[in-house]
Design an enzyme around this catalytic site. Structure first.
Site, PDB file in Angstrom:
ATOM      1  N   ARG A  83       0.842  -1.186   0.000  1.00 36.03           N
ATOM      2  CA  ARG A  83       0.000   0.000   0.000  1.00 36.03           C
ATOM      3  C   ARG A  83       0.881   1.242   0.000  1.00 36.03           C
ATOM      4  NH1 ARG A  83      -3.610  -2.110  -1.943  1.00 36.03           N
ATOM      5  NH2 ARG A  83      -5.725  -2.459  -1.174  1.00 36.03           N
TER       6      ARG A  83
ATOM      7  N   GLU B  65      -3.387   7.363  -5.753  1.00 34.41           N
ATOM      8  CA  GLU B  65      -3.476   6.842  -7.125  1.00 34.41           C
ATOM      9  C   GLU B  65      -4.713   7.390  -7.839  1.00 34.41           C
ATOM     10  OE1 GLU B  65      -3.493   2.610  -6.602  1.00 34.41           O
ATOM     11  OE2 GLU B  65      -1.464   2.562  -5.797  1.00 34.41           O
TER      12      GLU B  65
ATOM     13  N   HIS C 199       0.228   0.013 -10.189  1.00 34.62           N
ATOM     14  CA  HIS C 199      -0.576  -0.861  -9.341  1.00 34.62           C
ATOM     15  C   HIS C 199      -1.070  -2.084 -10.120  1.00 34.62           C
ATOM     16  CE1 HIS C 199      -3.324  -0.837  -5.532  1.00 34.62           C
ATOM     17  NE2 HIS C 199      -2.971  -2.067  -5.860  1.00 34.62           N
TER      18      HIS C 199
END
Length: 324
Positions: free
Chosen positions: A232, A261, A279
């Protein structure tokens, strides 16, 4: 059919098709602006299908009076109002086993891409710089020390791959020691970083781990150290990371996740000491299909038998990293 509110589409699309075929599915991203329709639908919803990076906030959860199950396509639960879910007896499920291998593989890919300058070399050729001279040399992972913060499924899988493939010495830091006979346990991130050449972040995101990687940890990892984050973005103090890279107090960072993000600080984008991916650690077709299958089976099992698997343990999630 059980009424399901899906907060965002999944990939590949066949997962969405099967959800539509098997349940009374309402697509939140298509109806969220229609207040009249929402007033009719929300009281009916018994299941929310979400993603780890979207979660379910407290306001929307409160607007679902008959909610019984939150099923997460992924492993992240830091964006779910867990306090409210617990107080209301709402089940929360994730898909941890589905993505362990893919995420661990991506950590290895980032380690190789950074130390062997793979992404940099690709750009070097495309920009015509090879015509002007050689790129330079990289570093080997073999025989180095790997530190892992968060020694769960992914952390242990990364450890096995790196130990077996690259003869790396493995150290780890977690809530508790994995095996009291194991000499690899380190009690704090600072202690772990000080002994590591490569530090992989595989811990959960929650208030107790926010900014757990600060300037002290980064400086302990050092001028030749590599930081890898496949967990994370909230684990890292981003401004401290930028400062450490710019001051050359940290060797390099390879990052798949970020705090805001899809917004990534320009300092990280322009840095010659970063390797960045959007990601996508779990983004293989095989992994995503299995994640979708687990979401669907959890909903079906709950509807038919009032049973789920991969249920979140609220007691365990409340156990924080506590370092002395």
């Amino acid at each position: 059919m059980i009424d399901v509110l899906q907060l965002s589409p999944y990939a590949p699309d066949e997962i969405n098709v099967e959800l539509q075929d098997r349940f009374a599915l309402f697509k939140y991203w298509q109806i969220r602006e229609d207040e009249d329709l929402l007033s009719q639908i929300l009281p009916r919803i018994r299941v929310v299908a979400t993603k780890g990076d979207i979660g379910l906030d407290g306001d929307l959860m409160a607007a679902l009076p008959n909610l019984e199950l939150i099923t997460v396509y992924g492993v992240g639960f830091d964006k779910i109002d867990l306090d409210q879910a617990k107080s209301r007896g709402i089940k929360v499920t994730t898909t941890p086993d589905a993505l362990t291998d893919a995420v661990a593989d991506h950590a290895v890919a980032l380690a190789l891409a950074s130390t062997r300058r793979v992404a940099e070399g690709d750009s070097f050729i495309r920009q015509g710089k090879w015509l002007e001279g050689k790129l330079g040399i990289g570093q080997s992972l073999r025989g180095k020390t790997l530190g892992i913060l968060g020694y769960g499924r992914v952390g242990q899988r990364v450890a096995k791959i790196m130990r077996d493939a690259f003869d790396m010495r493995v150290l780890y830091c977690d809530r508790s020691q994995n095996d009291k006979r194991d000499g690899g346990y380190r009690s704090t991130p600072l202690e772990l970083a000080a002994e590591s050449d490569v530090l992989v972040l595989a811990a959960s995101g929650n208030p107790t781990t926010k900014n757990i990687i600060d300037i002290n940890v980064l400086e302990a990892l050092g001028r030749t150290g590599l930081l890898i984050n496949i967990a994370r973005g909230s684990l890292i103090n981003t401004q401290h990371l930028i400062s450490a890279l710019e001051a050359r107090k940290l060797g390099a960072a390879a990052l798949d996740v970020f705090p805001d993000e899809p917004n990534v600080p320009n300092e990280l984008i322009s840095s010659p000491y970063t390797t960045l991916t959007p990601h996508l650690a779990s983004a293989t077709i095989e992994t995503r299909l299995e994640m979708g299958r687990q979401v669907i089976e959890n909903i079906s099992s709950w509807h038919q038998k009032r049973e789920v698997f991969s249920q979140l343990n609220f007691l365990k999630t409340s156990t924080s990293f506590k370092f002395t």
